[in-house]
Design an enzyme around this catalytic site. Sequence first.
Site, PDB file in Angstrom:
ATOM      1  N   LEU A  64       0.841  -1.203   0.000  1.00 43.15           N
ATOM      2  CA  LEU A  64       0.000   0.000   0.000  1.00 43.15           C
ATOM      3  C   LEU A  64       0.876   1.254   0.000  1.00 43.15           C
ATOM      4  O   LEU A  64       0.888   2.029   0.961  1.00 43.15           O
ATOM      5  CB  LEU A  64      -0.927   0.008   1.222  1.00 43.15           C
ATOM      6  CG  LEU A  64      -1.870  -1.173   1.377  1.00 43.15           C
ATOM      7  CD1 LEU A  64      -2.656  -1.079   2.679  1.00 43.15           C
ATOM      8  CD2 LEU A  64      -2.808  -1.261   0.201  1.00 43.15           C
ATOM      9  N   PRO A  65       1.638   1.462  -1.074  1.00 41.10           N
ATOM     10  CA  PRO A  65       2.432   2.687  -1.120  1.00 41.10           C
ATOM     11  C   PRO A  65       1.528   3.913  -1.116  1.00 41.10           C
ATOM     12  O   PRO A  65       0.433   3.873  -1.678  1.00 41.10           O
ATOM     13  CB  PRO A  65       3.212   2.558  -2.435  1.00 41.10           C
ATOM     14  CG  PRO A  65       2.481   1.551  -3.241  1.00 41.10           C
ATOM     15  CD  PRO A  65       1.732   0.677  -2.290  1.00 41.10           C
ATOM     16  N   HIS A  66       1.976   4.967  -0.468  1.00 44.23           N
ATOM     17  CA  HIS A  66       1.148   6.173  -0.398  1.00 44.23           C
ATOM     18  C   HIS A  66       2.024   7.400  -0.160  1.00 44.23           C
ATOM     19  O   HIS A  66       3.135   7.283   0.335  1.00 44.23           O
ATOM     20  CB  HIS A  66       0.073   6.050   0.688  1.00 44.23           C
ATOM     21  CG  HIS A  66       0.615   5.690   2.026  1.00 44.23           C
ATOM     22  ND1 HIS A  66       0.937   4.405   2.388  1.00 44.23           N
ATOM     23  CD2 HIS A  66       0.905   6.456   3.099  1.00 44.23           C
ATOM     24  CE1 HIS A  66       1.390   4.380   3.631  1.00 44.23           C
ATOM     25  NE2 HIS A  66       1.384   5.614   4.078  1.00 44.23           N
ATOM     26  N   ALA A  67       1.474   8.542  -0.555  1.00 45.45           N
ATOM     27  CA  ALA A  67       2.216   9.788  -0.398  1.00 45.45           C
ATOM     28  C   ALA A  67       1.251  10.969  -0.395  1.00 45.45           C
ATOM     29  O   ALA A  67       0.162  10.889  -0.953  1.00 45.45           O
ATOM     30  CB  ALA A  67       3.212   9.942  -1.547  1.00 45.45           C
ATOM     31  N   LEU A 102      -1.967   5.185  -2.909  1.00 43.84           N
ATOM     32  CA  LEU A 102      -2.856   6.302  -2.587  1.00 43.84           C
ATOM     33  C   LEU A 102      -2.070   7.608  -2.611  1.00 43.84           C
ATOM     34  O   LEU A 102      -0.927   7.660  -2.146  1.00 43.84           O
ATOM     35  CB  LEU A 102      -3.481   6.115  -1.210  1.00 43.84           C
ATOM     36  CG  LEU A 102      -4.500   5.005  -1.082  1.00 43.84           C
ATOM     37  CD1 LEU A 102      -4.866   4.796   0.379  1.00 43.84           C
ATOM     38  CD2 LEU A 102      -5.738   5.322  -1.893  1.00 43.84           C
TER      39      LEU A 102
END
Length: 154
Positions: A64-67, A102
């Site tokens: 779930l990479p997110h920034a 996300l």
Amino acid sequence: MEFAKLLKPEAVKVLTSASSKKRLLHEISDLAHSAYDLNAGHVVEALMAREALGPTGVGRGVALPHARLDGVNEVVGVFVVLDKPIDFNAVDRQPVDIAFALFAPEDAGVEHLKALALVSRTLRDSSICTKLRANHDASTLYTILSEAQSAQAA
């Protein structure tokens, strides 16, 4: 939070070329650019910076990479299935073949957390992940995710 607001059908893809975590993050950035007109360079930089804080591989083949990014007005997502799992430094040391990225506005608070919770809850369901892994058509993957939310709400 609904998948329909979070994820466009054109932000869903099956990847055949991702051979490393870095390559996957670049592919996700390119998809975010084409689906949401986000700056791919800024996206990959933000994802890499987040990964430097700790891996976003949550286990069971899911990441779930997110920034948070300037220029994003609402939380948006990109979903990919990889045809070959890759090492993502996941907490359970299992390779990743499902990634849901996300992107949130810099000042997003609760909405970002709600989106992470929705995606995490959905991808914790092993039957949903089995369906996602068994299908390599982007529109089918989008439908599976949309229907999964409806089933969870029932």
